[in-house]
Design an enzyme around this catalytic site. Structure first.
Site, PDB file in Angstrom:
ATOM      1  N   ASP A 118      -3.325   1.018   3.098  1.00 22.75           N
ATOM      2  CA  ASP A 118      -3.673  -0.054   2.166  1.00 22.75           C
ATOM      3  C   ASP A 118      -4.514  -1.081   2.906  1.00 22.75           C
ATOM      4  O   ASP A 118      -4.247  -1.394   4.063  1.00 22.75           O
ATOM      5  CB  ASP A 118      -2.408  -0.725   1.618  1.00 22.75           C
ATOM      6  N   ASP A 137      -4.238   2.905  -5.705  1.00 24.30           N
ATOM      7  CA  ASP A 137      -3.248   2.076  -6.394  1.00 24.30           C
ATOM      8  C   ASP A 137      -3.820   1.478  -7.676  1.00 24.30           C
ATOM      9  O   ASP A 137      -3.146   1.438  -8.713  1.00 24.30           O
ATOM     10  CB  ASP A 137      -2.763   0.940  -5.482  1.00 24.30           C
TER      11      ASP A 137
END
Length: 151
Positions: A118, A137
């Site tokens: 991320d 995401d």
């Protein structure tokens, strides 16, 4: 609508999302070397690249190890595709493609790194966001919301 036509909707969308997610990770995490520098302010505080490794599910909530999470991802993705094919909804197929592409993008991270890479972080207006996320995401959440609206 025929199932074959629905698959021709789901699979290309999933592939595009998967490739965008992986290309962004290769460029930002590896080429820009975010994996080493940890943080890169692009348009602070609105857009910051902040490296984070997610070993759990959403927001890092722990749930088994990488193998279990990859298996769960594949099972949920297959169930979603079958459900959309049964519903025969072209508009839901769009959302399913986004969810599956994002899920597979994060699953490959778990295989390669043991965690999801991320790196996107946004803050605004006095709120400091402690979490990072990635393109996969965004696709998963957008696709799930789209399916919920169309269901």
């Amino acid at each position: 609508m025929k199932r074959r036509l629905l698959l021709r909707t789901i699979l290309p969308i999933a592939l595009v999302i998967f490739l965008l997610d992986q290309a962004s990770k290769i460029y930002i995490v590896h080429y820009l070397d975010l994996i080493t520098i940890g943080r890169l302010e692009v348009l602070p505080p609105y857009l910051v690249f902040q490296m984070a490794w997610n070993t759990g599910i959403n927001f890092g909530i722990p749930l088994g190890g990488p193998v279990m999470l990859v298996g769960l991802t594949l099972a949920i993705s297959a169930a979603l595709v079958l459900w959309v094919l049964h519903r025969r909804s072209w508009t839901m197929a769009l959302g399913a493609g986004a969810v599956v592409g994002g899920a597979l993008g994060n699953a490959i991270d778990r295989v390669l790194y043991g965690a999801v890479a991320d790196f996107l972080n946004n803050s605004c207006c006095g709120f400091v966001n402690p979490y990072s996320y990635n393109i996969a995401d965004v696709a998963i959440f957008a696709g799930a919301i789209w399916i919920a609206i169309k269901a």
